[in-house]
Design an enzyme around this catalytic site. Sequence first.
Site, PDB file in Angstrom:
ATOM      1  N   ASP A 167       3.468   2.233   5.782  1.00 52.57           N
ATOM      2  CA  ASP A 167       3.752   2.352   4.347  1.00 52.57           C
ATOM      3  C   ASP A 167       4.916   1.444   3.986  1.00 52.57           C
ATOM      4  O   ASP A 167       5.252   0.536   4.748  1.00 52.57           O
ATOM      5  CB  ASP A 167       4.002   3.823   3.969  1.00 52.57           C
ATOM      6  CG  ASP A 167       5.272   4.391   4.591  1.00 52.57           C
ATOM      7  OD1 ASP A 167       5.989   3.645   5.298  1.00 52.57           O
ATOM      8  OD2 ASP A 167       5.565   5.583   4.376  1.00 52.57           O
ATOM      9  N   HIS A 222       7.695   2.226   6.895  1.00 47.42           N
ATOM     10  CA  HIS A 222       7.505   2.686   8.273  1.00 47.42           C
ATOM     11  C   HIS A 222       6.407   1.957   9.019  1.00 47.42           C
ATOM     12  O   HIS A 222       5.408   1.573   8.425  1.00 47.42           O
ATOM     13  CB  HIS A 222       7.206   4.192   8.262  1.00 47.42           C
ATOM     14  CG  HIS A 222       8.243   4.975   7.541  1.00 47.42           C
ATOM     15  ND1 HIS A 222       8.077   5.397   6.239  1.00 47.42           N
ATOM     16  CD2 HIS A 222       9.480   5.353   7.911  1.00 47.42           C
ATOM     17  CE1 HIS A 222       9.170   6.030   5.846  1.00 47.42           C
ATOM     18  NE2 HIS A 222      10.041   6.009   6.841  1.00 47.42           N
ATOM     19  N   SER A 239      13.966   8.696   9.368  1.00 45.89           N
ATOM     20  CA  SER A 239      12.521   8.933   9.306  1.00 45.89           C
ATOM     21  C   SER A 239      11.759   8.309  10.458  1.00 45.89           C
ATOM     22  O   SER A 239      10.614   8.683  10.707  1.00 45.89           O
ATOM     23  CB  SER A 239      11.961   8.392   7.987  1.00 45.89           C
ATOM     24  OG  SER A 239      12.291   7.030   7.832  1.00 45.89           O
TER      25      SER A 239
END
Length: 347
Positions: free
Chosen positions: A318, A321, A34
Site C-alpha cells: 500500500d 508498506h 507498522s
Amino acid sequence: MEMKSYFIGTILLLIIAAPSVALTPPALFVYGDSLVDVGNNNYLPDPAPKANFPFHGIDYPGSISTGRFGNGYIGPDYLARYMGFLQSPPPYLSITNENQMLRGVNFASAGSGILNSTGEGTISLERQVMYFQEVARNLSRRAGNLTANKLLSKSIFCISSGSNDIFAYFLAYGPQNKTTNDQFIATLVKNLEIHLKTLYNSGGRKIVALGTSVLGCIPIVRSQTPSGDCSKDLNNLSIQFKNETRVLLQSLTSTLKELTYSFVDAYEMANEIAANARQYGFTELTNACCGMGRYNGEAPCTPNSNMCSNRCNHNSWDQYHPTQAIAELVSQWSFYGSKYVSPMNIQ
Ligand SMILES: *[C@@H]1O[C@H](CO)[C@@H](O)[C@H](O)[C@H]1NC(C)=O
Ligand SMILES: *[C@@H]1O[C@H](CO)[C@@H](O)[C@H](O)[C@H]1NC(C)=O
Ligand SMILES: *[C@@H]1O[C@H](CO)[C@@H](O)[C@H](O)[C@H]1NC(C)=O
Ligand SMILES: *[C@@H]1O[C@H](CO)[C@@H](O)[C@H](O)[C@H]1NC(C)=O
Ligand SMILES: *[C@@H]1O[C@H](CO)[C@@H](O)[C@H](O)[C@H]1NC(C)=O
Ligand SMILES: *[C@@H]1O[C@H](CO)[C@@H](O)[C@H](O)[C@H]1NC(C)=O
C-alpha cells in the site's frame, strides 16, 4: 494459583532445557512501528492507524485482517518462525493471561515513532519500553530475578522505529538545511540510545535493529512528486539516520559490555531488490498493490481500493508498506544472510 505454578514451571523447564536447545532463544520481544505491529493498534481508539479490515491480510491464512499492515505475514512472523517458534509473539494489548508472554511479546504500534510527539494516539517507543519493563518485573516476581534475567539475556529484542519520525519532520518542515537536518537526526539517535540503554538495564542483551529504508521512494511520496520520482531529501534523511543508528550500536558495545546486535540495512536491501528485481521475482516496483490514485499511493488500502491480482510480483502493498514477499526476503537476509546485516546475522 494453578496459573501461577504453571507459569513458573514452564519457565523453569525452559531454563533447564536450555543446554540441549541452546540455539533457540527463549523469547522474542518486538518494538516499533507498522512494519512490525501484529495487532496492538486494534485495541487503540482513533486516530491510531488501523489495518483490521480488507484488503489487509488477504493472503494471511484464512484471509484474516489481523491488524497487520500488509497482504499477509510481516517481518516478526518470519523472524519468529526462523527462530523456531510456532507463531509470532502476541500483541501486548491482546494479552489476557501471563502464560501468553512466555515466548515473548510484541509491543509495536503502527504510526508510532522514537519521539513521543510522533503518531498521535499510538504507543510511542518510550511507552513500549515502559510496558516491557512491567512485563520484566512481573516475570521476576513470578519466577525470581535470576531465572527472569537468564531468560531475558538469551532473548531477542527486535526494534523497527524512526521512519514515522522522519515522515513527520519532513511533512512539517519540508526540505531543510543541513544544520537543521543534522540536529533532528541527532535528536532521534539520542532518544533511540536512551531506549536501548533502558532495554539493556532491564535485562536485554541481544538487539536486532532495522535501519530505515528507501522512504523517499514509497508510493505515497511518489504520488506527490510532479514527475513521480523518489524524494532525494527523504532518502538522504533515511540514509543519515540509518548510518548513525549503526554507529550508535557499535559505540554502545563499549559501554554495555554484554550487548550484542545485528543491524539490518533495509535501505541497501531495498536497493539490491530494485537493482535485480526480476531475479527476485518482482516486476512492479512503483505502483502499490492496494490503494487509489497515482501509483495507488494517494489513499490507504480499504475494501473500496484498487487491488492487484498478483501480490507476489509487487514491491509495495500500500502507500507505505511492503508486500509479504518483500517481508519474507528481508527477513531471510536478516536471519541467514551476510551482506546487508552486520556485524552478524540474527542466526
Ligand atoms: C514520553 O511519554 C512517556 C509516557 O508515555 C512519558 O513517561 C515520558 O516522560 C515522555 N517523554 C518525553 C521525553 O516527553
Ligand atoms: C503485571 O502484574 C500486575 C500485578 O499483578 C498486573 O496488574 C499487570 O497486569 C501485569 N502486567 C503484565 C503486562 O502482565
Ligand atoms: C529483584 O530485583 C528487584 C529490582 O532489581 C529488587 O527490587 C528485588 O529486591 C529483587 N528480588 C530478589 C528476591 O532478589
Ligand atoms: C537553517 O534553518 C534554520 C531554520 O529554518 C535557520 O534558523 C538557520 O539559520 C539555517 N541555517 C543556515 C546555515 O542556513
Ligand atoms: C543527499 O546527500 C548527498 C550526499 O551527502 C548530497 O550530495 C546531496 O546533495 C543530498 N541531496 C539532497 C537533495 O539533499
Ligand atoms: C552512509 O554510510 C555509507 C557507508 O558507510 C557511506 O558511504 C555514506 O557516505 C554515508 N552517508 C551519509 C549521508 O552519512
